[in-house]
Write a protein that holds these residues in place. Sequence first.
Motif, short mmCIF file in Angstrom:
data_model
loop_
_atom_site.label_atom_id
_atom_site.label_comp_id
_atom_site.label_asym_id
_atom_site.label_seq_id
_atom_site.Cartn_x
_atom_site.Cartn_y
_atom_site.Cartn_z
N LYS A 295 18.69 30.01 36.84
CA LYS A 295 18.96 31.66 36.94
C LYS A 295 18.43 32.11 38.32
O LYS A 295 19.22 33.04 38.93
CB LYS A 295 18.10 32.16 35.79
N LEU B 294 24.51 31.11 36.92
CA LEU B 294 24.34 31.74 35.54
C LEU B 294 25.19 30.86 34.47
O LEU B 294 24.55 30.91 33.11
CB LEU B 294 24.94 33.12 35.56
N ALA C 134 22.68 28.25 33.62
CA ALA C 134 21.47 29.13 32.87
C ALA C 134 21.73 29.17 31.64
O ALA C 134 20.78 29.23 30.93
CB ALA C 134 21.09 30.21 33.73
#
Length: 425
Positions: free
Chosen positions: A159, A164, A167
Motif C-alpha cells: 500500500k 494496490l 496490497a
Amino acid sequence: MYNRVDNYELAYSYSNIIYEDPGSITEKCHSSFNRIEALIGLNHDQVDVEIHNSLAVCKEADEPLFSWLITSLQMEFLVKNKQFLKAISIYEDALEQSQISDYVTVKTRIYHQATLAYIGIADYVSAEKLAKQIVKGSKDVLLSMPVQSSYYSLYQISKARGELKEALNYFEAYSQALAAYQNDRADRLLAYNLAVGQIELKNQRIALLDKDNEVLALQRDLYEQEARQNRLLVLILAAVLLLASVLAYRGMTGRYRFKKIAEYDQLTGISNRYHFNKQARLALQYCEQNAKPVAVILFDLDHFKQINDAHGHAAGDWALQAVVKTCRNFMRNNDVFGRIGGEEFAVLLPGCQIDKAALLAEICRDAIASIDCSDSGFDFVLTASFGVSGSDTSGHVLKQLLGDADNAMYQAKAAGRNRVMAFSN
Ligand SMILES: Nc1nc2c(ncn2[C@@H]2O[C@H](COP(=O)(O)OP(=O)(O)OP(=O)(O)O)[C@@H](O)[C@H]2O)c(=O)[nH]1
C-alpha cells in the motif's frame, strides 16, 4: 496456557512458583520463558533485567531452544517499546548463529519481530523480504500470529508503494489468516473458559462437600453433647439414688438404734422392764391359749450395795454383766429374760412347770456363786437369791406370777440369801 488466553497475572504467578523453586536448572529455564511472556503482557518495568537473567539461566542449563524463544520475547519487548534498532541488532546477531535454522517456530518468531522492527524504521525492502519468508515457510500454519501479522506487513508495504492490487491480495490473505488465528484463539478461549467453569463447578462441589462435612461435624458435636448430658443425668440420678439410699439406711439404722435403746438394757444387752413385760405378756397369752404351763424366776443379787461401796460402781457394772452372761447360757430361745430393776432380774419360761424352773434357778444360782470375780480387778464373791412361781398356782397373769415369785425371793433373802425358794400356797 494462561498466557495464551491473556491471563498474564495467573500465568506469572504459576510460572514464578516454578521459577523461584525449580526442581532443576532446566525447569527454571523452561519456566522463565512463560514468566517473561507474562511480564511483557503485564508491562512490567523490569522486563529487560528479567530477560537478561533468564537468558543466563537457559545458557547455564544448555537449553538453546529456550534461549532463542526468550530472545524472540526480548525482540517483541523492544519492538513494543519502539526500540527498533536494538531489535534489528539482535536479529542480525541471530542470523550469524546457524543453529537458529533448526527451530522453525523460533525462526518465524524472530523474523516476525524483525519485520516489525524494519517497518518501524521504514526499511520496507528488508521487511518485505522477511515477511515473504515467513509466509512462504509457514503455509500450513495459517493460524499463527506471525503469519497473519506478516500478511498485514506485506499489505502495508504494498500500500505504501502504491501497489494496490498486491496490497488487496495481501489484505485478503491477511483477513483469511486473521480469521483462522481468531478462530483458533476463540477455541482456546472457549476451552479455557470451559476448564475454568469445570474448576468452578468442582470448587462448588468441594464447597458443598465442605458444607456437608460441617453439618456432619455439627451433628457429631450435637450427639457428643447429648451423650455428655445423658452421662451427667445418669451421674446425677446415681448420686440422688445414693443419697436416698444413705438417708434411707440412716433412717433405718436410726430407727433400729432408737428401738434398741428403747427396748434393751444398755449395760447388759437383755430386755429392759418395759420390753420384758411386753414380751412376757405375749408369751403368756400364747401359753394360756394353748393350755401350756408357764413359770417365772425372779432373782436379786445379794448385798450388791456393798460391792458398789467397796469396789466402786464400775465393779458393780462388771458384776451385773457377768451375771447376765452366765445365766444366759442356760436359757432357751423362747425364754424371756429381762433386767427389771437395778440388780433384779426376771425370766419367764413358756411351757415350763415350776419344778423345772426351780431346777434352772438352782443351776443359775450355783453358776453365779462360781463366777471368778477377780477379772473385775477386785476380790469379791457374788451370790443371788431366787424366787420361782408357776402358772399352776399363780395362773397366766404376769402381775400375779411376778408378785408370787417376789414373795418367794423375799423368803430366800430372809432365809439367809444365796438360795432358791418356790412359791406355794
Ligand atoms: N453398779 C451399779 N449399781 C447399781 C445399778 N443399779 C442399782 N445399783 C445399786 O444396787 C444397790 C441395791 O442395793 P440394795 O437395794 O440396798 O440391795 P442390796 O445391797 O443388794 O441388799 P439386798 O438386796 O438386801 O441383798 C444400790 O446400791 C444401787 O445403787 C447399776 O446399774 N450399777
